[in-house]
Design a protein around this motif. Sequence first.
Motif, PDB file in Angstrom:
ATOM      1  N   GLY A 122      29.166 -90.814  11.061  1.00 51.46           N
ATOM      2  CA  GLY A 122      29.454 -92.209  10.766  1.00 51.46           C
ATOM      3  C   GLY A 122      28.249 -93.107  10.941  1.00 51.46           C
ATOM      4  O   GLY A 122      27.969 -93.970  10.095  1.00 51.46           O
ATOM      5  N   ALA A 123      27.509 -92.914  12.018  1.00 53.56           N
ATOM      6  CA  ALA A 123      26.327 -93.744  12.264  1.00 53.56           C
ATOM      7  C   ALA A 123      25.269 -93.507  11.198  1.00 53.56           C
ATOM      8  O   ALA A 123      24.606 -94.447  10.736  1.00 53.56           O
ATOM      9  CB  ALA A 123      25.760 -93.452  13.648  1.00 53.56           C
ATOM     10  N   GLY A 124      25.116 -92.241  10.790  1.00 51.74           N
ATOM     11  CA  GLY A 124      24.134 -91.928   9.759  1.00 51.74           C
ATOM     12  C   GLY A 124      24.480 -92.552   8.426  1.00 51.74           C
ATOM     13  O   GLY A 124      23.598 -93.055   7.704  1.00 51.74           O
ATOM     14  N   LEU A 125      25.761 -92.577   8.098  1.00 42.73           N
ATOM     15  CA  LEU A 125      26.191 -93.194   6.848  1.00 42.73           C
ATOM     16  C   LEU A 125      26.020 -94.706   6.878  1.00 42.73           C
ATOM     17  O   LEU A 125      25.625 -95.317   5.880  1.00 42.73           O
ATOM     18  CB  LEU A 125      27.646 -92.830   6.562  1.00 42.73           C
ATOM     19  N   ARG A 126      26.283 -95.309   8.036  1.00 37.42           N
ATOM     20  CA  ARG A 126      26.084 -96.757   8.154  1.00 37.42           C
ATOM     21  C   ARG A 126      24.608 -97.108   8.005  1.00 37.42           C
ATOM     22  O   ARG A 126      24.251 -98.099   7.354  1.00 37.42           O
ATOM     23  CB  ARG A 126      26.632 -97.247   9.491  1.00 37.42           C
ATOM     24  N   ALA A 127      23.736 -96.298   8.590  1.00 39.18           N
ATOM     25  CA  ALA A 127      22.295 -96.537   8.462  1.00 39.18           C
ATOM     26  C   ALA A 127      21.842 -96.362   7.021  1.00 39.18           C
ATOM     27  O   ALA A 127      20.997 -97.124   6.520  1.00 39.18           O
ATOM     28  CB  ALA A 127      21.525 -95.588   9.381  1.00 39.18           C
TER      29      ALA A 127
END
Length: 449
Positions: A122-127
């Motif tokens: 999730g964090a990678g997709l938000r970034a």
Amino acid sequence: MPLLCLDVGSTWTKGALVSGAGELLGTAQHATTAPEVLRGVDAVAAALEPGTAARTADPGAGSSRTTGQAGGVPVLLCSSAGGGLRLAVVGQERLVSAEAGHRVALSAGAKVVHVSDGELDGAGLRALRAAAPDVVLLVGGTDGGDQRTLLHNASRLAANRVRVPIVLAGNTAARAEALTRLAGRTVVVTDNVLPDIGELAPAPARAAIREVFLRHVIGGKSLSRGPRFRRLVRAVTPDAVLSGVSLLASATDDTGAVLVVDVGGATTDVYSAVSTVDAPAGAVGLPTDRRTVEGDIGMRWSAPGVVAAATADRLIGEADGLAAAAATRAAAVDWVPSTPEESAVDLQLAALAARIALRRHIDATDGRFGPRGIGLLVLSGGPFRHAESVADVEAALRSDPALRPHLRTAAVAVDTDYVLAPAGLLAEAGHRSAAEHLLTTRLLTAHPH
């Protein structure tokens, strides 16, 4: 027959009229006229061919021509307007797959705005979304090797509605399944950028990224109301410049690599081309043609970034008085110096931007410029072209401790006529001999410094 080479940038639209033999017949420029950039294109064409506007024939509308026409003169056009091409790389391991993709982007005319490694969460997709890329380069695994990470990332990109085009350049054994998982997305498939350990194959991915930009990205930049401009654009400008730099390197093979620093209003770009490369020392070799983009340093929008970076690198002191001048330029990006003193400050800022960008490029490319090192440094950008002399700039670059070992024996030239992008357009259109003549007469002969 002459050819009209046009570069539509975010601020200026520049043109060069070149004979079939490669003689420079004239140059002109006009402020870029977004949201209808064809008005500026017409103005430049009319300036170079009096009485003629670039009523460019639409190559996609009942014509078999591969170029537009301006009063019978073929038109070759590149563009970086609208911010150019923003690329995100999604890979498997930063030191292998993701780094290979990053190295490919150095030669693809793209600005790398995001690099991720491993399985997307999730964090990678938000970034990734926050980076606002135009294109995602999806890589991972050598051919016949691990498939899990590539397939996981394909699934996450599809499930989370990443709408930008995706260039799939990973493990060919996983290609079919990855395509299935990416159903409904715009996907361009190309060969693996890392087919085997230690073997980098950048050319197919570079071509695919270029094709995606021309087919799917340029039309979404709100630069022109109709499809004609999109059909006329043959390359993203940095890609055309890099082709010109590569051709120049082949002409100077006996003297070494070519290094170009282009100081613009918002960014400072550095290009390098090595005609004879060193044997790669690591798992992923460098492409012979490289480009790095420094988005925090430039002459107008990013002028405060030049002062901040130069202060941080201890190239200037806080008492040098450049901060106020940089702030003035950032607040009025169409400002033009009107006195010798103002021009001198512009040149000082440009010299600092060049030093910082060259230092970073050397770090990004591991300082590998072939067995002969750097044979030619080309300075590009308005402050250099309009300067009466760049002797002080050259002295500052040669005396910089980080640059001195690389520039010790390099010749220095200024791209006074802005011929690198036209040369790249000519070469890509099959006019290699004309491009070579243009470069050798305008950079190697006409304007040495």
